[in-house]
Design an enzyme around this catalytic site. Structure first.
Site, PDB file in Angstrom:
ATOM      1  N   SER A 194      -0.128   8.216  -6.851  1.00 31.41           N
ATOM      2  CA  SER A 194       0.637   8.337  -5.610  1.00 31.41           C
ATOM      3  C   SER A 194       0.981   9.779  -5.267  1.00 31.41           C
ATOM      4  O   SER A 194       1.504  10.047  -4.181  1.00 31.41           O
ATOM      5  CB  SER A 194       1.939   7.531  -5.717  1.00 31.41           C
ATOM      6  OG  SER A 194       2.864   8.158  -6.605  1.00 31.41           O
ATOM      7  N   ASN A 242       0.856   8.883 -21.747  1.00 30.61           N
ATOM      8  CA  ASN A 242       1.015   7.458 -22.080  1.00 30.61           C
ATOM      9  C   ASN A 242      -0.040   6.606 -21.404  1.00 30.61           C
ATOM     10  O   ASN A 242      -0.442   6.871 -20.266  1.00 30.61           O
ATOM     11  CB  ASN A 242       2.391   6.948 -21.617  1.00 30.61           C
ATOM     12  CG  ASN A 242       3.521   7.431 -22.487  1.00 30.61           C
ATOM     13  OD1 ASN A 242       3.319   7.842 -23.629  1.00 30.61           O
ATOM     14  ND2 ASN A 242       4.725   7.405 -21.945  1.00 30.61           N
ATOM     15  N   LEU A 258      18.818  13.980  -5.749  1.00 30.60           N
ATOM     16  CA  LEU A 258      19.820  12.984  -5.367  1.00 30.60           C
ATOM     17  C   LEU A 258      19.213  11.773  -4.662  1.00 30.60           C
ATOM     18  O   LEU A 258      19.883  11.096  -3.882  1.00 30.60           O
ATOM     19  CB  LEU A 258      20.877  13.635  -4.466  1.00 30.60           C
ATOM     20  CG  LEU A 258      21.585  14.861  -5.043  1.00 30.60           C
ATOM     21  CD1 LEU A 258      22.415  15.557  -3.974  1.00 30.60           C
ATOM     22  CD2 LEU A 258      22.453  14.470  -6.236  1.00 30.60           C
ATOM     23  N   ASP A 312       8.743  13.194 -10.747  1.00 26.56           N
ATOM     24  CA  ASP A 312       7.729  14.086 -11.308  1.00 26.56           C
ATOM     25  C   ASP A 312       6.997  14.829 -10.198  1.00 26.56           C
ATOM     26  O   ASP A 312       6.639  16.003 -10.355  1.00 26.56           O
ATOM     27  CB  ASP A 312       6.732  13.275 -12.144  1.00 26.56           C
ATOM     28  CG  ASP A 312       7.382  12.613 -13.336  1.00 26.56           C
ATOM     29  OD1 ASP A 312       8.375  13.155 -13.856  1.00 26.56           O
ATOM     30  OD2 ASP A 312       6.906  11.530 -13.750  1.00 26.56           O
ATOM     31  N   GLY A 335       3.219   8.843 -18.325  1.00 26.96           N
ATOM     32  CA  GLY A 335       3.949   9.843 -19.098  1.00 26.96           C
ATOM     33  C   GLY A 335       4.430  10.928 -18.151  1.00 26.96           C
ATOM     34  O   GLY A 335       3.692  11.371 -17.254  1.00 26.96           O
ATOM     35  N   ASP A 369      -0.262   3.073 -19.822  1.00 25.34           N
ATOM     36  CA  ASP A 369       0.599   1.994 -19.342  1.00 25.34           C
ATOM     37  C   ASP A 369      -0.233   0.715 -19.232  1.00 25.34           C
ATOM     38  O   ASP A 369      -1.220   0.668 -18.487  1.00 25.34           O
ATOM     39  CB  ASP A 369       1.192   2.333 -17.972  1.00 25.34           C
ATOM     40  CG  ASP A 369       2.147   3.513 -18.024  1.00 25.34           C
ATOM     41  OD1 ASP A 369       2.633   3.827 -19.129  1.00 25.34           O
ATOM     42  OD2 ASP A 369       2.400   4.103 -16.960  1.00 25.34           O
TER      43      ASP A 369
END
Length: 316
Positions: free
Chosen positions: A284, A10, A214, A245, A38, A12
Site C-alpha cells: 500500500s 516478517n 496523531l 511506517d 515487519g 505474515d
C-alpha cells in the site's frame, strides 16, 4: 551519506476463518495468504519509494528468501541481510474473521537473533554522517544505538512496539530522532496531551528531535527551538496497516533531502493518507510520484519537493 535501516523482516501468514479459534477447537481456514512484513521492511520500502537509496540490515531464516526478494524489487540493497540456518524467519500467524476482526500471534524468530558481532560487522561499513533508522522489533537495539553513535552516525528510533525493556534502555539519550505515535508517546511521557508529550520528551532527551503522529489529527514536529503541526489529509480509510511506517519513510526522506520539517510533515501525511486508502501493508506504500500528484491536485500552487535534488536518488 548512506541510509541504513536495521530492522525486522516478517512473513505474515493470514488465515481467513469463520470465527476466531476457541480454546481446544480445531478449525479449518477457508483461505491462506502470505505477505511480507515487519516494521523494518516496511520502512525500508517507504524510503525507497520516496526516492532514496537505502540499505536494509537484518536476519532471516532459510525460509525468508521471499523477504529479500520483495525488498530488492522495491530497490532496497539487501547486502546486509544475513541468513541464519538455525532459526526460522520472524513470522506472524493472523486470523481474520468475516467482520474483518483479527487475532495476531507473532514469533520473532531470526529478528531476535541479532548479535553484537553482527552489529559490529554491519556498522563497520558505515561512517560519520550516515543515517540509521531503527525500530523495537530486533535484538541488540541498545548496542546498535551505542555503536552507531560511536561512529558518528545519526540515529532515528521508532520505538514500536513499546516495551518496559525499551523504556529502560540506557542508550536512549543518544538517539537523535524519536518518531512515535500518541500511544507510545503517552508511555514515554505519562501524558496523552500532544504538547505535554513533546515537552516531556524534550526535557528527558534535550538533544533529540521529536516527531509525534496523531492519526486523524495529523502530526507534530518539535525540537528545542521550534514546533510545527500538520493536519491530516481527509481520506476514506480502508486499511491502516503500514500507515505509520509509510509516514516514517517519507518524513525522513524529506529530512535527508534537506527539506524543512514542516514540508516533511506535509509529504509524510499525504503518503500515509494514500496508504490507508489501499488494502495491504508494504504493497500500500505509494511512490514519490503518487504523493507529488496527490499534493499537486490538493494544493496546485505548491511544489511538493521544493528542496529535492535534481537526481531523486541523491541525498543532499
Amino acid at each position: 551519506m548512506r541510509v541504513l535501516v536495521f530492522g525486522s523482516l516478517n512473513i505474515d501468514r493470514v488465515y481467513t476463518v469463520p470465527h476466531m479459534v476457541r480454546p481446544g477447537e480445531t478449525l479449518s481456514s477457508t483461505q491462506l495468504q502470505y505477505h511480507c512484513g515487519g516494521k523494518g521492511l516496511n520502512q525500508s520500502i517507504a524510503l525507497a519509494r520516496a526516492g532514496l537509496p537505502v540499505c536494509h540490515a537484518g536476519k532471516i531464516g532459510t525460509d525468508g528468501a521471499m523477504l529479500t526478494a520483495h525488498l530488492r524489487r522495491a530497490g532496497v540493497d539487501t547486502a546486509y541481510v544475513l541468513t541464519d540456518p538455525d532459526v526460522p524467519s520472524g513470522h506472524a500467524v493472523i486470523q481474520v474473521d468475516p467482520s474483518g476482526e483479527n487475532s495476531i500471534l507473532v514469533y520473532p524468530g531470526a529478528n531476535a537473533a541479532i548479535s553484537s558481532e553482527m552489529v559490529q560487522n554491519t556498522l563497520s561499513h558505515f561512517t560519520a554522517g550516515d543515517f540509521l533508522l531503527l525500530q523495537n522489533e530486533i535484538s541488540c537495539l541498545g548496542e546498535l544505538i551505542r555503536q552507531a553513535k560511536e561512529r558518528g552516525m545519526t540515529v532515528a528510533l521508532n520505538p514500536s512496539p513499546i516495551s518496559d525493556g525499551l523504556l529502560q534502555c540506557e542508550s536512549l539519550p543518544q538517539v537523535d530522532w524519536f518518531i512515535l505515535n500518541e500511544l507510545e508517546g503517552a508511555q514515554f511521557a505519562g501524558s496523552s496531551v500532544p504538547d505535554e508529550i513533546c515537552d516531556r520528551m524534550l526535557s528527558r532527551y534535550p538533544q533529540s528531535k521529536i516527531v509525534l503522529t496523531l492519526g486523524g489529527d495529523g502530526a507534530v514536529y518539535a525540537d528545542g527551538k521550534e514546533r510545527r503541526r500538520q493536519p491530516a489529509y481527509p481520506v476514506r480509510v480502508v486499511d491502516t496497516t503500514a500507515a505509520g511506517d509509510t509516514f516514517t519513510g517519507y518524513f525522513f526522506a524529506g529530512i535527508l533531502r534537506g527539506s524543512p520539517p514542516s514540508e516533511c510533515l506535509r509529504q509524510a501525511n499525504m503518503a500515509a493518507a494514500l496508504a490507508v486508502g489501499v488494502s495491504g501493508a508494504s504493497t500500500s506504500i505509494p511512490t514519490a510520484a503518487d504523493v507529488a500528484a496527490a499534493l499537486k491536485k490538493l494544493e496546485p500552487d505548491k511544489n511538493p519537493y521544493p528542496k529535492q535534488a535534481e537526481n531523486p536518488h541523491e541525498c543532499v
